[in-house]
Write a protein that holds these residues in place. Sequence first.
Motif, PDB file in Angstrom:
ATOM      1  N   HIS A 126      -5.835  -0.215  21.496  1.00 21.99           N
ATOM      2  CA  HIS A 126      -4.960  -0.314  20.316  1.00 21.99           C
ATOM      3  C   HIS A 126      -5.162   0.910  19.431  1.00 21.99           C
ATOM      4  O   HIS A 126      -6.282   1.423  19.309  1.00 21.99           O
ATOM      5  CB  HIS A 126      -5.296  -1.557  19.490  1.00 21.99           C
ATOM      6  N   LEU A 127      -4.084   1.343  18.759  1.00 23.18           N
ATOM      7  CA  LEU A 127      -4.173   2.408  17.768  1.00 23.18           C
ATOM      8  C   LEU A 127      -3.240   2.063  16.614  1.00 23.18           C
ATOM      9  O   LEU A 127      -2.033   1.903  16.805  1.00 23.18           O
ATOM     10  CB  LEU A 127      -3.791   3.763  18.366  1.00 23.18           C
ATOM     11  N   LYS A 128      -3.821   1.945  15.391  1.00 20.05           N
ATOM     12  CA  LYS A 128      -3.019   1.671  14.196  1.00 20.05           C
ATOM     13  C   LYS A 128      -2.657   2.975  13.499  1.00 20.05           C
ATOM     14  O   LYS A 128      -3.422   3.936  13.505  1.00 20.05           O
ATOM     15  CB  LYS A 128      -3.797   0.795  13.206  1.00 20.05           C
ATOM     16  N   ARG A 129      -1.516   2.944  12.835  1.00 17.27           N
ATOM     17  CA  ARG A 129      -1.071   4.151  12.133  1.00 17.27           C
ATOM     18  C   ARG A 129      -1.895   4.456  10.880  1.00 17.27           C
ATOM     19  O   ARG A 129      -1.889   5.581  10.384  1.00 17.27           O
ATOM     20  CB  ARG A 129       0.405   4.035  11.765  1.00 17.27           C
ATOM     21  N   ALA A 130      -2.617   3.454  10.335  1.00 20.82           N
ATOM     22  CA  ALA A 130      -3.434   3.650   9.140  1.00 20.82           C
ATOM     23  C   ALA A 130      -4.489   2.547   9.092  1.00 20.82           C
ATOM     24  O   ALA A 130      -4.261   1.440   9.601  1.00 20.82           O
ATOM     25  CB  ALA A 130      -2.575   3.612   7.875  1.00 20.82           C
ATOM     26  N   PRO A 131      -5.657   2.792   8.460  1.00 22.60           N
ATOM     27  CA  PRO A 131      -6.705   1.775   8.412  1.00 22.60           C
ATOM     28  C   PRO A 131      -6.255   0.474   7.767  1.00 22.60           C
ATOM     29  O   PRO A 131      -6.683  -0.613   8.172  1.00 22.60           O
ATOM     30  CB  PRO A 131      -7.812   2.454   7.595  1.00 22.60           C
ATOM     31  N   GLN A 132      -5.391   0.539   6.727  1.00 28.09           N
ATOM     32  CA  GLN A 132      -4.965  -0.659   6.024  1.00 28.09           C
ATOM     33  C   GLN A 132      -3.814  -1.383   6.717  1.00 28.09           C
ATOM     34  O   GLN A 132      -3.410  -2.472   6.285  1.00 28.09           O
ATOM     35  CB  GLN A 132      -4.549  -0.321   4.583  1.00 28.09           C
ATOM     36  N   ALA A 133      -3.296  -0.819   7.790  1.00 23.16           N
ATOM     37  CA  ALA A 133      -2.216  -1.463   8.536  1.00 23.16           C
ATOM     38  C   ALA A 133      -2.762  -2.663   9.305  1.00 23.16           C
ATOM     39  O   ALA A 133      -3.969  -2.921   9.323  1.00 23.16           O
ATOM     40  CB  ALA A 133      -1.553  -0.460   9.479  1.00 23.16           C
ATOM     41  N   ARG A 134      -1.875  -3.410   9.965  1.00 21.49           N
ATOM     42  CA  ARG A 134      -2.251  -4.665  10.599  1.00 21.49           C
ATOM     43  C   ARG A 134      -2.357  -4.513  12.108  1.00 21.49           C
ATOM     44  O   ARG A 134      -1.467  -3.953  12.746  1.00 21.49           O
ATOM     45  CB  ARG A 134      -1.214  -5.755  10.273  1.00 21.49           C
ATOM     46  N   TRP A 135      -3.463  -5.037  12.672  1.00 21.06           N
ATOM     47  CA  TRP A 135      -3.562  -5.142  14.127  1.00 21.06           C
ATOM     48  C   TRP A 135      -2.523  -6.135  14.640  1.00 21.06           C
ATOM     49  O   TRP A 135      -2.164  -7.083  13.947  1.00 21.06           O
ATOM     50  CB  TRP A 135      -4.945  -5.631  14.538  1.00 21.06           C
ATOM     51  N   PHE A 136      -2.063  -5.908  15.851  1.00 23.88           N
ATOM     52  CA  PHE A 136      -1.097  -6.770  16.541  1.00 23.88           C
ATOM     53  C   PHE A 136       0.267  -6.783  15.854  1.00 23.88           C
ATOM     54  O   PHE A 136       1.087  -7.656  16.135  1.00 23.88           O
ATOM     55  CB  PHE A 136      -1.620  -8.210  16.685  1.00 23.88           C
TER      56      PHE A 136
ATOM     57  N   THR B 263      -4.711   9.171   8.828  1.00 24.82           N
ATOM     58  CA  THR B 263      -5.876   8.536   9.428  1.00 24.82           C
ATOM     59  C   THR B 263      -5.438   7.383  10.303  1.00 24.82           C
ATOM     60  O   THR B 263      -4.789   6.440   9.832  1.00 24.82           O
ATOM     61  CB  THR B 263      -6.843   8.020   8.346  1.00 24.82           C
ATOM     62  N   PHE B 264      -5.766   7.454  11.587  1.00 24.81           N
ATOM     63  CA  PHE B 264      -5.466   6.400  12.550  1.00 24.81           C
ATOM     64  C   PHE B 264      -6.728   5.557  12.766  1.00 24.81           C
ATOM     65  O   PHE B 264      -7.840   6.062  12.644  1.00 24.81           O
ATOM     66  CB  PHE B 264      -5.021   6.997  13.895  1.00 24.81           C
ATOM     67  N   ARG B 265      -6.535   4.285  13.108  1.00 20.35           N
ATOM     68  CA  ARG B 265      -7.675   3.425  13.414  1.00 20.35           C
ATOM     69  C   ARG B 265      -7.584   2.970  14.865  1.00 20.35           C
ATOM     70  O   ARG B 265      -6.556   2.482  15.314  1.00 20.35           O
ATOM     71  CB  ARG B 265      -7.748   2.228  12.481  1.00 20.35           C
ATOM     72  N   LEU B 266      -8.701   3.113  15.571  1.00 17.81           N
ATOM     73  CA  LEU B 266      -8.779   2.840  17.001  1.00 17.81           C
ATOM     74  C   LEU B 266      -9.472   1.501  17.245  1.00 17.81           C
ATOM     75  O   LEU B 266     -10.506   1.217  16.640  1.00 17.81           O
ATOM     76  CB  LEU B 266      -9.559   3.974  17.672  1.00 17.81           C
TER      77      LEU B 266
END
Length: 272
Positions: free
Chosen positions: A85-95, A174-177
């Motif tokens: 998974h890779l989110k577009r930003a740390p505060q964004a939502r998984w899934f 910043t992306f979150r992995l």
Amino acid sequence: MTRAVWRVVRAPAGSTANPMPNNELTMSVFADLQGEYVFELEVEDEQGGLGRCTTTLTTLTGDGLRIEMVWNANAMDDSSDVDLHLKRAPQARWFNSGDTGDDCYYINCKVCSGGGEAACRAEIAEYNADPNRDPPPQVMWTAPLNEDDPRLDLDDVQGLGPENINILRPSDGTFRLGVHYYDDDGFGASTVTINVFCGGQLARAFTPTVLQPTGNSGGETTEFWEVADIVWSNETCEVQPLGTPECPRICNARQARREGCSPGTTRGAPCR
């Protein structure tokens, strides 16, 4: 000549690349990870004489950001399903799936339209063979859908991996992995390895991390590992781990979906 055999002498750790066909003078190979591959060709003539030679293939990515994940490298009878998974930003939502969803993963981000892993590799090989044709991005994080949006090339549901997420030219941010242990399919615990490449160079290799089989089919009790933040700025990156090898940031999928895994904890217990 009466016989020809190709063998893989060396490949990047976790690669499942194999010569096809392996019994002809000419073969092709789907290089699924970045790095160096060495192949040996052995031929035999009618008198039983043998000849051998090796050839080296070095693969490099053209993507600004490339994330590679493999699991249970060289294990036998592994059919477990681990998702990158890779989110577009740390505060964004998984899934958070959909065409403009916050999270790039198998539901909304894979390049291939279906048909299984072999068909997917063949489809990606067609893109690779055409210098004027890049695999298309899948999730629109910034309009229009173009080179700064992500794509998942392989969705491996039959064990070992790899799964790879790529962005050709990332936008600053910043992306979150993350990694989700979707289903162990009877295999048990899975050992996951991740490499992050920025500008074609290895930026961070993560220590193999074990995820436990706490559920199946992506259920709420399945484990989710928040791996790192990737800070992209001026075509360079900094990879910031979210935990330590001794205390990775792991929670269940229910918590990851709601608010993310809690800092300083692993599986609900505080890190020491």
